[in-house]
Design an enzyme around this catalytic site. Structure first.
Site, PDB file in Angstrom:
ATOM      1  N   CYS A  94       0.835  -1.210   0.000  1.00 26.17           N
ATOM      2  CA  CYS A  94       0.000   0.000   0.000  1.00 26.17           C
ATOM      3  C   CYS A  94       0.875   1.268   0.000  1.00 26.17           C
ATOM      4  O   CYS A  94       1.502   1.557  -1.015  1.00 26.17           O
ATOM      5  CB  CYS A  94      -0.977  -0.064   1.162  1.00 26.17           C
ATOM      6  SG  CYS A  94      -2.467   0.900   0.874  1.00 26.17           S
ATOM      7  N   HIS A 109      -3.207  -5.327   1.899  1.00 28.37           N
ATOM      8  CA  HIS A 109      -2.546  -5.533   3.197  1.00 28.37           C
ATOM      9  C   HIS A 109      -2.595  -6.990   3.659  1.00 28.37           C
ATOM     10  O   HIS A 109      -3.447  -7.336   4.480  1.00 28.37           O
ATOM     11  CB  HIS A 109      -3.267  -4.684   4.257  1.00 28.37           C
ATOM     12  CG  HIS A 109      -3.073  -3.211   4.113  1.00 28.37           C
ATOM     13  ND1 HIS A 109      -2.042  -2.536   4.731  1.00 28.37           N
ATOM     14  CD2 HIS A 109      -3.779  -2.293   3.434  1.00 28.37           C
ATOM     15  CE1 HIS A 109      -2.127  -1.248   4.432  1.00 28.37           C
ATOM     16  NE2 HIS A 109      -3.173  -1.072   3.650  1.00 28.37           N
ATOM     17  N   GLU A 168      -0.777  -8.411   5.772  1.00 32.67           N
ATOM     18  CA  GLU A 168      -0.484  -8.499   7.215  1.00 32.67           C
ATOM     19  C   GLU A 168      -1.766  -8.415   8.041  1.00 32.67           C
ATOM     20  O   GLU A 168      -1.773  -8.759   9.217  1.00 32.67           O
ATOM     21  CB  GLU A 168       0.518  -7.395   7.619  1.00 32.67           C
ATOM     22  CG  GLU A 168      -0.027  -5.981   7.703  1.00 32.67           C
ATOM     23  CD  GLU A 168      -0.248  -5.311   6.345  1.00 32.67           C
ATOM     24  OE1 GLU A 168      -0.061  -5.984   5.294  1.00 32.67           O
ATOM     25  OE2 GLU A 168      -0.628  -4.130   6.326  1.00 32.67           O
TER      26      GLU A 168
HETATM   27  N1  GLN Z   1      -3.733   6.303   1.073  1.00 33.67           N
HETATM   28  C1  GLN Z   1      -2.415   6.072   1.571  1.00 33.67           C
HETATM   29  C2  GLN Z   1      -1.383   6.848   0.767  1.00 33.67           C
HETATM   30  O1  GLN Z   1      -1.701   7.353  -0.258  1.00 33.67           O
HETATM   31  C3  GLN Z   1      -2.071   4.605   1.559  1.00 33.67           C
HETATM   32  C4  GLN Z   1      -3.020   3.835   2.450  1.00 33.67           C
HETATM   33  C5  GLN Z   1      -2.454   2.627   3.085  1.00 33.67           C
HETATM   34  O2  GLN Z   1      -1.232   2.419   3.134  1.00 33.67           O
HETATM   35  N2  GLN Z   1      -3.316   1.842   3.644  1.00 33.67           N
HETATM   36  O3  GLN Z   1      -0.278   6.958   1.157  1.00 33.67           O
END
Ligand code: GLN
Length: 187
Positions: free
Chosen positions: A79, A170, A172
């Site tokens: 992410c 994610h 994890e």
């Molecule tokens: N929206 C976050 C970003 O742009 C990422 C979200 C996340 O890591 N769950 O950095």
């Protein structure tokens, strides 16, 4: 036993360490160039990519991270971690490592779909993977050396480029260690 670091500047560090604890590796927090130099692989967690990037600059970690990854240390970004690895983002300006040849769109799934879960088909895994998305990015454009391992509606959400692995989602949080194992297998 291999040592797998989790970049511990901001984000869901504890959840990754817990996941690594279930696999056959030692998980360690990485916050300094010295601790980075002592790991065999690295996870960059989810969180807020602008915050992680700014803290990496402030702690003098951006260059050491870039050098380590370019030097072949296997890395897995989830992410926000995927965003940090990217070459560029579609909007705005933020510190990036630029080691993964992709363009990323942050918060790409829109307000209605800020968070959702789905069972994903992933290249290289026999059974589907329960993927948790939280304000996740998708990949807008991939370079020639990037292999797409999973997509949602033609938007890549998991890619690999050499020893660099990245997911929009994610693992994890889903209690499934197979993607962390993919990272460990490249050590
Ligand atoms: N929206 C976050 C970003 O742009 C990422 C979200 C996340 O890591 N769950 O950095």
């Amino acid at each position: 036993m291999s040592r797998v670091g989790v970049l511990a500047l901001q984000g869901d560090v504890r959840e990754h360490l817990a996941m690594l604890g279930h696999l056959d590796v030692e998980g360690v927090e990485v916050r300094t160039p010295e601790t980075l130099a002592a790991v065999d692989a690295l996870v960059i967690p989810g969180g807020e990519s602008t915050t992680i990037g700014k803290l990496a600059v402030r702690f003098g970690m951006l260059e050491p991270l870039r050098r380590a990854i370019e030097g072949g240390v296997p890395v897995y970004g989830t992410c926000a971690g995927m965003i940090l690895l990217a070459g560029s983002v579609t909007e705005g300006d933020q510190p990036l490592l630029g080691v993964l040849d992709v363009v990323v769109r942050r918060n790409a799934f829109g307000r209605q779909n800020e968070s959702f879960e789905t069972d994903l088909e992933i290249t290289g895994l026999d059974d589907k993977f329960h993927a948790v998305f939280i304000r996740s990015p998708w990949i807008e454009k991939v370079g020639g050396d990037v292999e797409v391992l999973a997509s949602i509606d033609d938007h890549p959400v998991m890619v690999r480029q050499g020893r660099i692995l990245a997911t929009s989602f994610h693992p994890e949080l889903a209690g499934d260690g197979r993607i962390h194992q993919m990272l460990i297998d490249t050590i």
